[in-house]
Write a protein that holds these residues in place. Structure first.
Motif, PDB file in Angstrom:
ATOM      1  N   ASP B 230      -4.460   6.830 -12.552  1.00  0.00           N
ATOM      2  CA  ASP B 230      -3.840   8.264 -12.155  1.00  0.00           C
ATOM      3  C   ASP B 230      -3.569   8.337 -10.839  1.00  0.00           C
ATOM      4  OD1 ASP B 230      -6.015   7.845 -11.086  1.00  0.00           O
ATOM      5  OD2 ASP B 230      -7.298   9.306 -12.239  1.00  0.00           O
ATOM      6  N   GLY B 231      -3.542   7.515  -9.729  1.00  0.00           N
ATOM      7  CA  GLY B 231      -2.762   7.176  -8.780  1.00  0.00           C
ATOM      8  C   GLY B 231      -3.886   7.343  -7.785  1.00  0.00           C
ATOM      9  N   THR B 232      -5.334   7.752  -8.686  1.00  0.00           N
ATOM     10  CA  THR B 232      -7.206   7.953  -7.277  1.00  0.00           C
ATOM     11  C   THR B 232      -6.337   6.910  -6.160  1.00  0.00           C
ATOM     12  OG1 THR B 232      -7.281   9.048  -9.153  1.00  0.00           O
ATOM     13  CG2 THR B 232      -9.094   8.777  -7.476  1.00  0.00           C
ATOM     14  N   PHE B 233      -6.701   5.473  -6.501  1.00  0.00           N
ATOM     15  CA  PHE B 233      -7.125   4.150  -6.236  1.00  0.00           C
ATOM     16  C   PHE B 233      -5.784   4.617  -4.916  1.00  0.00           C
ATOM     17  CE2 PHE B 233      -6.880  -0.423  -4.949  1.00  0.00           C
ATOM     18  CZ  PHE B 233      -7.897  -0.229  -4.437  1.00  0.00           C
ATOM     19  N   ASN B 234      -4.484   4.701  -5.323  1.00  0.00           N
ATOM     20  CA  ASN B 234      -3.465   4.813  -4.233  1.00  0.00           C
ATOM     21  C   ASN B 234      -3.451   5.968  -2.768  1.00  0.00           C
ATOM     22  OD1 ASN B 234      -1.921   2.093  -4.615  1.00  0.00           O
ATOM     23  ND2 ASN B 234      -1.110   3.704  -6.567  1.00  0.00           N
ATOM     24  N   THR B 235      -3.856   6.604  -3.742  1.00  0.00           N
ATOM     25  CA  THR B 235      -4.189   8.058  -2.943  1.00  0.00           C
ATOM     26  C   THR B 235      -5.410   7.138  -1.597  1.00  0.00           C
ATOM     27  OG1 THR B 235      -3.772   9.263  -4.122  1.00  0.00           O
ATOM     28  CG2 THR B 235      -4.838  11.036  -2.245  1.00  0.00           C
ATOM     29  N   ILE B 236      -6.396   7.240  -2.402  1.00  0.00           N
ATOM     30  CA  ILE B 236      -7.532   6.885  -1.599  1.00  0.00           C
ATOM     31  C   ILE B 236      -7.445   6.194  -0.190  1.00  0.00           C
ATOM     32  CG2 ILE B 236     -10.028   6.149  -1.696  1.00  0.00           C
ATOM     33  CD1 ILE B 236     -10.543   7.093  -4.252  1.00  0.00           C
ATOM     34  N   THR B 237      -6.679   4.809  -0.660  1.00  0.00           N
ATOM     35  CA  THR B 237      -6.649   2.975   0.449  1.00  0.00           C
ATOM     36  C   THR B 237      -5.762   4.199   1.234  1.00  0.00           C
ATOM     37  OG1 THR B 237      -4.859   2.737  -0.974  1.00  0.00           O
ATOM     38  CG2 THR B 237      -7.183   2.138  -1.566  1.00  0.00           C
ATOM     39  N   ILE B 262     -10.920  -1.507  -6.955  1.00  0.00           N
ATOM     40  CA  ILE B 262     -11.498  -1.142  -9.047  1.00  0.00           C
ATOM     41  C   ILE B 262     -11.650  -2.824  -9.329  1.00  0.00           C
ATOM     42  CG2 ILE B 262     -10.512  -0.198 -10.618  1.00  0.00           C
ATOM     43  CD1 ILE B 262     -10.435   1.761  -8.611  1.00  0.00           C
ATOM     44  N   TYR B 263     -13.018  -2.521  -9.360  1.00  0.00           N
ATOM     45  CA  TYR B 263     -13.883  -3.232 -10.143  1.00  0.00           C
ATOM     46  C   TYR B 263     -13.211  -3.909 -11.662  1.00  0.00           C
ATOM     47  CZ  TYR B 263     -17.348  -7.221 -10.418  1.00  0.00           C
ATOM     48  OH  TYR B 263     -17.424  -8.480 -11.716  1.00  0.00           O
ATOM     49  N   ASN B 264     -12.898  -4.995 -11.932  1.00  0.00           N
ATOM     50  CA  ASN B 264     -12.756  -5.151 -13.452  1.00  0.00           C
ATOM     51  C   ASN B 264     -12.125  -6.865 -13.121  1.00  0.00           C
ATOM     52  OD1 ASN B 264      -9.782  -6.168 -12.580  1.00  0.00           O
ATOM     53  ND2 ASN B 264      -9.306  -4.351 -13.615  1.00  0.00           N
ATOM     54  N   ALA B 331     -14.668  11.775  -0.888  1.00  0.00           N
ATOM     55  CA  ALA B 331     -15.486  13.184  -2.208  1.00  0.00           C
ATOM     56  C   ALA B 331     -14.114  13.613  -2.319  1.00  0.00           C
ATOM     57  CB  ALA B 331     -16.400  13.639  -1.440  1.00  0.00           C
ATOM     58  N   SER B 332     -13.312  14.127  -0.618  1.00  0.00           N
ATOM     59  CA  SER B 332     -12.347  14.781  -0.887  1.00  0.00           C
ATOM     60  C   SER B 332     -11.204  14.758  -2.101  1.00  0.00           C
ATOM     61  CB  SER B 332     -11.931  15.561   0.325  1.00  0.00           C
ATOM     62  OG  SER B 332     -10.602  14.824   0.924  1.00  0.00           O
ATOM     63  N   VAL B 333     -10.890  13.238  -2.064  1.00  0.00           N
ATOM     64  CA  VAL B 333      -9.709  13.010  -2.838  1.00  0.00           C
ATOM     65  C   VAL B 333     -10.360  12.925  -4.101  1.00  0.00           C
ATOM     66  CG1 VAL B 333      -8.602  10.931  -3.828  1.00  0.00           C
ATOM     67  CG2 VAL B 333      -9.011  11.532  -1.272  1.00  0.00           C
ATOM     68  N   LEU B 334     -11.489  12.370  -4.746  1.00  0.00           N
ATOM     69  CA  LEU B 334     -12.491  12.559  -5.515  1.00  0.00           C
ATOM     70  C   LEU B 334     -12.360  13.804  -5.945  1.00  0.00           C
ATOM     71  CD1 LEU B 334     -15.005  10.153  -5.775  1.00  0.00           C
ATOM     72  CD2 LEU B 334     -13.008   9.829  -6.805  1.00  0.00           C
ATOM     73  N   GLU B 335     -12.644  15.006  -5.772  1.00  0.00           N
ATOM     74  CA  GLU B 335     -12.757  16.141  -5.788  1.00  0.00           C
ATOM     75  C   GLU B 335     -11.043  16.619  -6.181  1.00  0.00           C
ATOM     76  OE1 GLU B 335     -13.125  19.396  -2.853  1.00  0.00           O
ATOM     77  OE2 GLU B 335     -14.401  20.722  -4.840  1.00  0.00           O
ATOM     78  N   GLN B 336      -9.971  16.458  -5.670  1.00  0.00           N
ATOM     79  CA  GLN B 336      -8.841  16.824  -5.757  1.00  0.00           C
ATOM     80  C   GLN B 336      -8.517  16.259  -7.418  1.00  0.00           C
ATOM     81  OE1 GLN B 336      -6.867  15.320  -2.000  1.00  0.00           O
ATOM     82  NE2 GLN B 336      -4.962  14.871  -3.602  1.00  0.00           N
ATOM     83  N   LYS B 337      -8.508  14.995  -7.195  1.00  0.00           N
ATOM     84  CA  LYS B 337      -8.193  13.771  -8.482  1.00  0.00           C
ATOM     85  C   LYS B 337      -9.666  14.717  -9.759  1.00  0.00           C
ATOM     86  CE  LYS B 337      -5.442  11.974  -6.701  1.00  0.00           C
ATOM     87  NZ  LYS B 337      -3.459  11.637  -6.853  1.00  0.00           N
ATOM     88  N   GLY B 338     -10.101  15.353  -9.767  1.00  0.00           N
ATOM     89  CA  GLY B 338     -11.218  16.224 -10.973  1.00  0.00           C
ATOM     90  C   GLY B 338     -12.284  14.907 -11.311  1.00  0.00           C
ATOM     91  N   TYR B 339     -12.477  14.237 -10.206  1.00  0.00           N
ATOM     92  CA  TYR B 339     -13.656  13.435 -10.412  1.00  0.00           C
ATOM     93  C   TYR B 339     -14.793  13.921 -10.099  1.00  0.00           C
ATOM     94  CZ  TYR B 339     -10.915   9.508 -11.704  1.00  0.00           C
ATOM     95  OH  TYR B 339      -9.213   8.868 -12.150  1.00  0.00           O
ATOM     96  N   LEU B 340     -14.384  15.486  -8.851  1.00  0.00           N
ATOM     97  CA  LEU B 340     -16.223  15.650  -8.761  1.00  0.00           C
ATOM     98  C   LEU B 340     -15.669  16.974  -8.165  1.00  0.00           C
ATOM     99  CD1 LEU B 340     -18.715  14.282  -7.309  1.00  0.00           C
ATOM    100  CD2 LEU B 340     -16.883  14.190  -5.344  1.00  0.00           C
ATOM    101  N   THR B 341     -16.685  17.849  -8.539  1.00  0.00           N
ATOM    102  CA  THR B 341     -16.665  19.060  -7.654  1.00  0.00           C
ATOM    103  C   THR B 341     -17.299  19.386  -6.374  1.00  0.00           C
ATOM    104  OG1 THR B 341     -16.911  20.233 -10.369  1.00  0.00           O
ATOM    105  CG2 THR B 341     -16.836  22.003  -8.808  1.00  0.00           C
ATOM    106  N   ILE B 342     -17.339  19.809  -5.403  1.00  0.00           N
ATOM    107  CA  ILE B 342     -18.193  19.983  -4.154  1.00  0.00           C
ATOM    108  C   ILE B 342     -17.829  21.657  -3.733  1.00  0.00           C
ATOM    109  CG2 ILE B 342     -17.884  19.834  -1.741  1.00  0.00           C
ATOM    110  CD1 ILE B 342     -16.250  17.070  -2.219  1.00  0.00           C
ATOM    111  N   LYS B 343     -19.451  21.600  -4.275  1.00  0.00           N
ATOM    112  CA  LYS B 343     -19.658  22.831  -4.028  1.00  0.00           C
ATOM    113  C   LYS B 343     -20.863  23.354  -4.238  1.00  0.00           C
ATOM    114  CE  LYS B 343     -20.596  24.836  -8.908  1.00  0.00           C
ATOM    115  NZ  LYS B 343     -19.347  25.785 -10.227  1.00  0.00           N
ATOM    116  N   GLY B 344     -21.792  24.337  -3.847  1.00  0.00           N
ATOM    117  CA  GLY B 344     -23.083  24.634  -3.945  1.00  0.00           C
ATOM    118  C   GLY B 344     -23.219  24.957  -2.280  1.00  0.00           C
ATOM    119  N   HIS B 345     -25.121  24.574  -1.869  1.00  0.00           N
ATOM    120  CA  HIS B 345     -25.667  25.079  -1.042  1.00  0.00           C
ATOM    121  C   HIS B 345     -26.495  24.248  -0.574  1.00  0.00           C
ATOM    122  CE1 HIS B 345     -23.331  29.352  -1.237  1.00  0.00           C
ATOM    123  NE2 HIS B 345     -23.890  29.199  -2.170  1.00  0.00           N
ATOM    124  N   LYS B 346     -26.025  22.750  -0.590  1.00  0.00           N
ATOM    125  CA  LYS B 346     -27.066  22.225   0.129  1.00  0.00           C
ATOM    126  C   LYS B 346     -27.464  22.068   1.610  1.00  0.00           C
ATOM    127  CE  LYS B 346     -27.355  20.475  -3.526  1.00  0.00           C
ATOM    128  NZ  LYS B 346     -27.971  20.310  -4.857  1.00  0.00           N
TER     129      LYS B 346
END
Lengths: 520, 520
Positions: B230-237, B262-264, B331-346
């Motif tokens: 899904d291109g995530t790995f490439n975007t991240i690297t 990506i471990y396999n 985190a920002s790439v993972l959010e962009q790719k839909g793996y993660l939602t960054i929100k809230g008040h921490k």
């Protein structure tokens, strides 16, 4: 008590309440002197109350920059060098320009506890930095502002003194100067100055009335029912001699002349002689008529203390007349001698100030003075009275402005005005009346642009917050309500500021010392 | 409608909402942009709420001087020349010294919305003047302050977001740096950095454990369940390559090295090779055991995205590690790719910071650095941990201080500390550890005197108020919440400050321009 833990060291000398500590040990004064400590608590409470009231009134507190720039108007500024060659910030004397910009920004009810700075010869009760409660209202005029401030001050006096104040009287500048000899009249006592020109004039031939009293005013204060031989008269004349040229003959240079009497049959002729001396153009016949009239009006009564005065009509000179200063001194002696009690809480608005003042030859104040010989009485952003716009340009010294001061017990607490909201009028006043050179005029370009962008009519005011708190606690010095005040030399004796800097500290700013210290 | 009265002029160009206006026309932006306008309203409301809360908590607002003096600690100050030859004020970077004096003055709960100034190279989101909500408590320690500030922030978030926040977690500086690679951890997402030294160490011979990993740390981030292709790995690297030396070989100079996989089953041996490359001292046998252990701990799983890293242990260097920066980018790439939602008040408290930091050879910041090679991590008034006083003098870089930061969503909102309240300890730290020369030490004399006068233990904190309001409205820039912000060059484009001054303006101050402008 089962355990004592030492948590800090104590000084070798015991700390004794109400000792007068060196200003270097300001913390010991604050720690031990209930009045000094209480002043800080009071100040905090008053500022909170002001915020509460203004917020309830729909105001927004906006912080405006303190790193501002040098502008041609106003008193002396402090400069702040930057690393950008020969470019400097200036510390603001007030947020005037920024708050007007806020009016064009849609913040139609603005306030701020603003830090202001003035690099001037420090007088006894001035500080180089001070706090103003600064406010401005859009789509509003001076009376909107006055009503708001009146509500605020009434609330403060109610909360802290339990006093319900009535409406504040409104006096024009001219009335204040005429009746109290001051633009900050203390209205806790009467002792009004009586203008006797009308009386004198009424006995003059009509033609003379037109020109005789155009330059001089004759004034009188009369205090009835003095006790003889209680020393009051001597104390007063002694005190008044300290203030002015009481009893002196008037020469060409002297603007004002005063004579004091206890009026009775024995001194009647002396009073008449004095009147003649300061009004030598009156015939014996007219003098007799004037004397009789003054007696009939009960201004001359047996055992009245009477002050007679002649002064130039110079309503724009501001501040106070010598008769006004006498009035204050007189009140304090009369209080001391039991004739009078000075107490209470007397607010007043003073309005319709002259828009411009003549620049005196010895006026070295930078900024406001202009090449035309006029300076703004307050600042060049004050609007003329609506029907004085023409006068503003034809006879600047006769134009009255929409400025107003708020006065409490003879002390100015603050002032404000309806501002000019028309770009062309603003420009014309700076350019034509004040003759600001083109090179300086461009420093106001942002103001012209802002006004031209569709700026609502607006008016505002600034209260001296230090002064307000001092007055509220019955203190005469703003130093009493400032946590770490500076002394008359602008020095904070506790931290020893300002301090000697080294030439190398100035290097980044591209500035050099004229006389560098011998050793760095 | 029976009558229209024109009350002012309007501009030639129509004013259209949400136009991007030139910063010179800040008033048009404020008038037409709801967000810009709303920011000022919000700011006013937040400051009022803070005052309300603090007043209810028994605090007194005290205004401290802005005309202060130049002191050896802290970052760069602005100087303010006076007419007193070579004597200058300095604008305060914080009211630190005055507020400590208030503790010795009996104002045991102090706060102030303090104007602060810093003449430093402006970074993208710095202003030369800014506002701090500054507070201090006497007979109190850091946790009293933290509890108070927590109540305040919870109240603000409740009033403005309707959110009831739970207790704020407390992390030590070391934990934050180890687990999040940052002293301002964003805790809205997990992605913790795993310290694998313990795993590796457990397979080393006991003797080796003593010395092998004293200088390096091995770290890992593992994200399970990546989708393939899904291109995530490439975007991240790609993104990570922009930040750091991903995948680079470590040379002597490189502090940190990272590799991503990506471990396999197919990449298993590549991972093993990389581990070997950064830990060449491990035998093949130990490598196998470590690999197995990582798999058992589910750190290496099929289709996990795995980051492997080696870095020098340098806990005092502050800020963030490269792995920490990677974590944020990840985190920002993972959010962009839909793996993660960054929100809230921490919110989080960060505590136990190193008291001193090594002065880097290229450290040109004036003030805090010392001739001994140490500088205060925050400022020299921070107390060491109670059991680190000896360490402070024997091994300054190992000493931890009673400093605490408050962090919100990865951004530092403010910081504070328990202060030194013992005059001798304060003097010794300045004199012995920081090696402040005697000539500068005397600038702190008032502080020593004040502490020796019987000053209670005290602690405080300052919140960056601009930042707080920006965060509250979800903005990344403090410029959004400042009425008249300065740009990156310290210029207010609206009024055009700072401005060119003339040599004659400098005359009263006894200073000259190094390069005066050609024409005055």
């Amino acid at each position: 008590l089962s355990n004592i833990k030492l948590i800090g060291n104590s000084p070798a000398e015991p700390i004794i309440p109400d000792t007068v500590y060196d200003p270097k040990q300001r913390y010991l004064t604050l720690r031990t002197n209930q009045k000094a400590f209480g002043a800080l608590k009071l100040r905090s409470e008053v500022s909170f109350l002001c915020r509460q009231v203004l917020r309830d009134e729909g105001f927004t507190e906006v912080e405006t920059p303190l790193l501002f720039k040098s502008t041609p108007e106003g008193a002396r500024e402090f400069l702040v060098p930057t690393r950008n060659q020969n470019m400097m910030y200036a510390l603001p004397q007030s947020p005037q320009q920024y708050k007007q910009v806020l009016m064009a920004s849609g913040i139609l009810k603005y306030y701020q506890f603003a830090k202001c700075f003035r690099d001037e010869a420090l007088r006894s009760d001035r500080q180089p930095e001070f706090t103003q409660l600064d406010l401005e209202m859009g789509f509003a005029n001076g009376s909107d502002v006055q009503r708001l401030v009146e509500r605020l001050l009434k609330r403060i006096w109610w909360e802290f003194h339990g006093i319900e104040l009535g409406p504040f009287p409104v006096l024009t500048y001219r009335t204040a100067m005429n009746e109290y000899g001051s633009d900050k009249p203390d209205m806790r006592y009467d002792l009004k100055i009586i203008d006797i020109n009308d009386i004198i004039d009424s006995y003059l031939p009509p033609l003379q009335r037109e020109y005789v009293h155009r330059f001089y005013k004759y004034e009188l204060i009369s205090v009835p029912n003095m006790k003889m031989h209680d020393g009051t008269f001597n104390t007063i004349t002694k005190k008044l001699k300290e203030i002015g040229n009481l009893g002196e003959k008037m020469t060409g240079d002297q603007r004002e002349i005063y004579r004091a009497h206890i009026y009775n049959q024995a001194t009647r002729s002396r009073f008449r002689d004095n009147l003649k001396a300061i009004a030598p153009h009156l015939s014996e016949e007219i003098l007799d008529k004037v004397m009789e009239d003054l007696v009939n009006r009960k201004l001359l009564r047996i055992n009245s203390l009477v002050f007679l005065a002649k002064r130039k009509r110079e309503s724009n000179s501001g501040g106070s007349t010598l008769m006004g200063d006498f009035r204050k001194a007189l009140a304090s002696v009369l209080e001391q001698k039991g004739y009078l009690t000075i107490k209470g809480h007397k607010f007043a608005w003073i309005t319709r100030f002259p828009l411009f003042t003549k620049v005196e030859p010895d006026d070295t104040e930078p900024g406001q003075s202009s090449r035309n010989g006029y300076k703004s009485t307050h600042h060049p952003f004050t609007a003329p009275l609506n029907d004085h716009v023409t006068t503003t340009f034809l006879h600047p010294l006769r134009a009255l402005g929409q400025h107003y001061d708020i006065v409490y017990n003879g002390v100015e607490l603050g002032g404000g005005s309806t501002r000019i909201h028309d770009a062309l009028l603003q420009r014309a006043i700076l350019e034509e009346v004040l003759d600001v050179p083109a090179s300086k005029l461009k420093d106001f370009q942002h103001l012209f642009d802002m006004l031209a962008s569709g700026c609502p009519p607006h008016a505002g005011l600034a209260l001296g917050f230090d002064r307000l708190v001092a007055m509220l606690m019955g203190s005469n010095s703003i130093r009493d309500v400032i946590a770490f005040p500076k002394n008359n030399n602008g020095v904070d004796p506790m931290v020893d500021s300002p301090s000697l800097v080294t030439p190398s500290q100035l290097e980044p700013y591209g500035i050099l010392m004229e006389n560098p210290p011998a050793v760095e």
